[in-house]
Design a protein around this motif. Structure first.
Motif, short mmCIF file in Angstrom:
data_model
loop_
_atom_site.label_atom_id
_atom_site.label_comp_id
_atom_site.label_asym_id
_atom_site.label_seq_id
_atom_site.Cartn_x
_atom_site.Cartn_y
_atom_site.Cartn_z
N GLU A 217 81.69 -46.67 26.34
CA GLU A 217 83.13 -46.57 26.17
C GLU A 217 83.54 -47.37 24.95
O GLU A 217 82.94 -48.41 24.63
N GLY A 218 84.59 -46.91 24.25
CA GLY A 218 85.10 -47.64 23.11
C GLY A 218 84.38 -47.29 21.81
O GLY A 218 83.67 -46.29 21.71
N GLN A 219 84.58 -48.14 20.80
CA GLN A 219 83.99 -47.92 19.50
C GLN A 219 82.47 -48.02 19.57
O GLN A 219 81.92 -48.89 20.22
N MET A 220 81.81 -47.09 18.87
CA MET A 220 80.35 -47.07 18.82
C MET A 220 79.85 -47.65 17.50
O MET A 220 80.49 -47.45 16.45
N TYR A 221 78.71 -48.33 17.59
CA TYR A 221 78.13 -48.98 16.40
C TYR A 221 76.67 -48.58 16.28
O TYR A 221 75.96 -48.39 17.27
N LYS A 222 76.20 -48.51 15.02
CA LYS A 222 74.81 -48.15 14.77
C LYS A 222 73.94 -49.40 14.69
O LYS A 222 74.43 -50.53 14.62
N ASN A 223 72.65 -49.20 14.72
CA ASN A 223 71.65 -50.26 14.52
C ASN A 223 71.69 -51.35 15.57
O ASN A 223 71.18 -52.45 15.38
#
Length: 511
Positions: free
Chosen positions: A342-348
């Motif tokens: 849920e919410g903002q997704m981030y890479k790495n």
């Protein structure tokens, strides 16, 4: 007529033969069919048994039995996203209980279940070894349990009948009685579960399936699929006894059951085996069916959970969120990459502004609880909380090593608690406390309401939600994205239209 005969002949492949009441494990021929395939060759029982095991993978992908069991409930939804995932409304129809006898996933499930049962019967009828036969009888019971659950009616061929005759059809109650006796006949002949490999039919798995049959016997034998259901105390005590006979133990960590090496979990009772880089391709759907195209692993941006269902999880419940160590994957703002996102997704695997992901339209990849059946606008690709139940196999995302879990000890323990709450003899003991301690939450009450809620949290997206919801009287009720009470006909799926070439089958009421 030629077309009808071709279809009818194909559907015969999904109908198995039985000598009703036979419990001889060494029985070679049940219906007088010669020891030959349709092509005139000898049946390779070892290869056919392997194929019957491989049929368990049909429970894996996002469609078929899996969608019918999960997407028809409050747990999962498949929204249309612009030009993606509409498929003529097939997924929305399952969630909103508006399917019909020509629904492709219903047809696929029917054909898969009965054709795999047919493979089992080839082994039983054509000189399989004692070990092969007992495994085939267990697998046949597993496939037929699902037919009974989903469709009610169960086609079979009596001993000695001609292959050109229409198969006979058991009622739901008759099939339930037959397969309870069948499992009771073979359980002692099955091998003990092998530590580190639960993919072979075993005693623990037979006890688990017997517990499922007895727990659902009131539903399967009711005069009306809508009930009322009478849960006999003797049947509930049978559930307790079969669960107590299982030798498994709970895994120390919930997520060990879904890791790439989950074959080592002491909790897995029965599974469909996969091998990294080999035959595990279907397992990738467990992360790809929900993940966005721009996530790692990349996905197909399809299914989501329903906000009300997701809200039943406490924020501290580690069954809903898990950060898998040693793997770089997309995470949410809380640093979690497995479970519900849920919410903002981030890479790495790192939460930072530099790693914030965007969708294909350059909007922030911010998964929201708010969701409609047909999405549009700036949330076209991001509406809905996503669910990742299996830890992606970082070494081979396309053909992973994760085994598909079909039976788990936590499920068995909750069946026992439910059976006792319904009048069975025995003690719940520390079942609810043990599950809560592992999950990091307060124990649920050992009441029917508490057990139903706990089954929803413990077994999310494992293929049991529909079965549970019907037994607890919740399936037809209004819920998120289905704001109305469904007609009781939806407690059973329709018999696929093509299958009705069998004159002994009749369409389920209401279709």
């Amino acid at each position: 007529m030629k077309r009808n005969n071709i279809i009818k002949g194909f559907l015969y492949l999904g109908i198995v033969s039985f000598s009703i009441g036979c419990t001889n494990l060494d029985e070679e021929i049940l219906d007088g069919v010669p020891n030959a395939t349709s092509a005139g060759g000898t049946v390779n029982t070892a290869a056919t048994l392997q194929s019957a095991y491989e049929g368990l993978r049909d429970f894996n992908g996002q469609g078929g039995v899996y969608a019918m069991d999960e997407m028809s409930t409050d747990a999962m939804v498949g929204p249309t996203r612009g030009g993606d995932w509409d498929d003529n409304g097939a997924w929305r129809q399952i969630h909103t209980h508006t399917w019909a006898p020509d629904h492709p996933e219903v047809r696929n499930a029917w054909n898969s279940l009965l054709s795999n049962a047919y493979k089992c019967n080839l082994i039983i009828e054509n000189g399989g070894s004692a070990s092969q036969v007992v495994q085939a009888r267990f697998l046949r019971a597993w496939y037929y349990y699902t037919v009974i659950d989903l469709f009610g009616q169960a086609p079979y061929r009596p001993a000695g009948s001609a292959l050109t005759d229409d198969p006979q059809v058991w009622s739901r109650a008759e099939a339930t009685e037959f397969f309870i006796k069948e499992l009771e006949a073979v359980v002692s002949a099955l091998p003990a579960r092998t530590a580190g490999d639960a993919s072979i039919a075993n005693k623990d798995a037979a006890h688990f399936l017997l517990a499922k049959f007895y727990l659902n016997k009131a539903v399967f034998t009711a005069a009306d699929p809508a009930g009322p259901y009478t849960f006999a105390a003797a049947d509930m005590t049978k559930v307790v006894q079969h669960v107590d006979a299982i030798t498994n133990t709970l895994a120390t960590n919930y997520w060990l059951n879904f890791a790439p090496n989950n074959n080592t979990s002491s909790e897995v009772i029965f599974s469909s085996k996969n091998n990294k880089g080999g035959d595990g391709g279907g397992m990738q759907s467990k992360w790809r069916m929900c993940n966005h195209y721009n996530q790692t692993p990349d996905g197909w941006n399809g299914f989501s959970t329903v906000a009300d269902y997701y809200s039943t999880f406490n924020a501290a419940d580690n069954r809903a969120h898990y950060a898998a160590p040693g793997y770089t994957f997309t995470v949410d703002a809380a640093g979690k990459g497995i479970g519900f996102l849920e919410g903002q997704m981030y890479k790495n695997g790192t939460v930072s502004s530099a790693n914030a992901l965007k969708d294909r339209n350059n909007n922030p990849m911010n998964f929201t609880r708010a969701l409609t059946l047909i999405t549009s606008g700036s949330t076209l690709e991001t509406a809905g909380v996503r669910g990742i139940k299996y830890i992606p196999d970082a070494d081979n995302l396309g053909q992973p090593d994760n085994d598909l879990v079909l039976m788990r000890y936590a499920d068995a323990l909750l069946m026992k608690a439910e059976a006792i709450a319904r009048g069975g003899s025995g003690s719940v003991g520390t079942i609810m406390a043990d599950l809560a301690a592992r999950s990091g939450v307060t124990a649920a009450a050992a009441t029917l309401d508490g057990i139903y809620a706990e089954r929803g949290r413990e077994l999310w997206w494992e293929g049991w939600r529909r079965n549970d919801a019907i037994r607890f009287g919740k399936f037809l009720a209004a819920r998120g994205l289905k704001p109305y009470t469904s007609d009781k006909k939806y407690l059973l799926y329709p018999i696929p239209a093509d299958a009705l070439f069998n004159s002994n089958l009749s369409q389920n009421p209401g279709y």
